[in-house]
Design a protein around this motif. Structure first.
Motif, PDB file in Angstrom:
ATOM      1  N   MET A  52      -0.618  -1.948 -10.486  1.00 42.96           N
ATOM      2  CA  MET A  52      -1.693  -2.359  -9.631  1.00 42.96           C
ATOM      3  C   MET A  52      -1.549  -1.689  -8.258  1.00 42.96           C
ATOM      4  O   MET A  52      -2.538  -1.278  -7.672  1.00 42.96           O
ATOM      5  CB  MET A  52      -1.699  -3.884  -9.496  1.00 42.96           C
ATOM      6  CG  MET A  52      -2.864  -4.380  -8.698  1.00 42.96           C
ATOM      7  SD  MET A  52      -3.025  -6.163  -8.752  1.00 42.96           S
ATOM      8  CE  MET A  52      -4.100  -6.297 -10.162  1.00 42.96           C
ATOM      9  N   ALA A  53      -0.322  -1.581  -7.783  1.00 42.92           N
ATOM     10  CA  ALA A  53      -0.098  -0.938  -6.486  1.00 42.92           C
ATOM     11  C   ALA A  53      -0.557   0.516  -6.523  1.00 42.92           C
ATOM     12  O   ALA A  53      -1.150   1.012  -5.565  1.00 42.92           O
ATOM     13  CB  ALA A  53       1.372  -1.021  -6.099  1.00 42.92           C
ATOM     14  N   ALA A  71       2.223   7.931   0.646  1.00 44.33           N
ATOM     15  CA  ALA A  71       1.334   6.991  -0.049  1.00 44.33           C
ATOM     16  C   ALA A  71       1.164   7.426  -1.501  1.00 44.33           C
ATOM     17  O   ALA A  71       0.993   8.605  -1.791  1.00 44.33           O
ATOM     18  CB  ALA A  71      -0.011   6.918   0.657  1.00 44.33           C
ATOM     19  N   GLY A  72       1.253   6.449  -2.397  1.00 43.48           N
ATOM     20  CA  GLY A  72       1.090   6.711  -3.817  1.00 43.48           C
ATOM     21  C   GLY A  72       2.362   7.167  -4.512  1.00 43.48           C
ATOM     22  O   GLY A  72       2.370   7.356  -5.721  1.00 43.48           O
ATOM     23  N   GLY A  87      -7.030   4.694  -1.952  1.00 44.15           N
ATOM     24  CA  GLY A  87      -6.936   5.086  -0.558  1.00 44.15           C
ATOM     25  C   GLY A  87      -6.063   4.213   0.321  1.00 44.15           C
ATOM     26  O   GLY A  87      -5.871   4.520   1.501  1.00 44.15           O
ATOM     27  N   LEU A  88      -5.526   3.135  -0.214  1.00 42.06           N
ATOM     28  CA  LEU A  88      -4.648   2.297   0.607  1.00 42.06           C
ATOM     29  C   LEU A  88      -3.273   2.957   0.733  1.00 42.06           C
ATOM     30  O   LEU A  88      -2.788   3.574  -0.207  1.00 42.06           O
ATOM     31  CB  LEU A  88      -4.502   0.906  -0.012  1.00 42.06           C
ATOM     32  CG  LEU A  88      -5.748   0.034   0.055  1.00 42.06           C
ATOM     33  CD1 LEU A  88      -5.530  -1.261  -0.720  1.00 42.06           C
ATOM     34  CD2 LEU A  88      -6.100  -0.288   1.498  1.00 42.06           C
ATOM     35  N   PRO A  89      -2.627   2.824   1.881  1.00 43.71           N
ATOM     36  CA  PRO A  89      -1.329   3.473   2.105  1.00 43.71           C
ATOM     37  C   PRO A  89      -0.177   2.689   1.458  1.00 43.71           C
ATOM     38  O   PRO A  89       0.617   2.048   2.133  1.00 43.71           O
ATOM     39  CB  PRO A  89      -1.205   3.496   3.625  1.00 43.71           C
ATOM     40  CG  PRO A  89      -1.987   2.295   4.066  1.00 43.71           C
ATOM     41  CD  PRO A  89      -3.127   2.175   3.078  1.00 43.71           C
TER      42      PRO A  89
END
Length: 131
Positions: free
Chosen positions: A1-2, A72-73, A9-11
């Motif tokens: 989910m993360a 991120a990611g 686009g969330l960091p």
């Protein structure tokens, strides 16, 4: 989910500690339970397996570094030393002066015994687990 959030686009930066070992493990974690069971004398046998253990202080530092410098990611594995369970018990025995278990169960025997708490109790001499 993360990872989905990161793709959106969330960091999000992910850290995956291996088997953390250290103080203040009050719940305890599965690794902490192994140590606690050993200290209580509740580890008469063990399976022939291994873990990658890491000091909880290093895990905390890894979290901070991932927050400050991680991308991120991305996912970061926080680990340190590969040890067999026999080696872990040997180290604990040296630190505590307690006797390390010597009965090594084949994995299939431990799995079959664990499938039935009564059988597990008979194999280990420990009381059956209550769900």
């Amino acid at each position: 989910m993360a990872l989905e959030f990161a793709r959106g686009g969330l960091p999000v930066v992910i850290v995956n500690p291996t088997a953390p070992i250290g103080d203040h493990d009050v719940k305890p974690t599965p690794t902490g339970k192994i140590v606690a069971d050993f200290l209580r004398g509740g580890m008469p046998a063990f399976i022939d397996t291994g873990l990658n253990v890491v000091d909880v202080r290093d895990v905390a530092a890894g979290h901070l570094l991932a927050c400050e410098r991680g991308r991120a990611g991305e996912r970061y594995i926080l680990g340190s030393e590969n040890l067999t369970l026999a080696e872990i018990f040997g180290k604990l025995a040296k630190i505590t002066g307690r006797q390390a278990p010597t009965l090594r169960l084949p994995y299939v025997v431990a799995w079959c015994a664990g499938a039935c708490s009564t059988a597990w109790a008979e194999v280990t001499g420990m009381p059956p687990r209550v769900p």
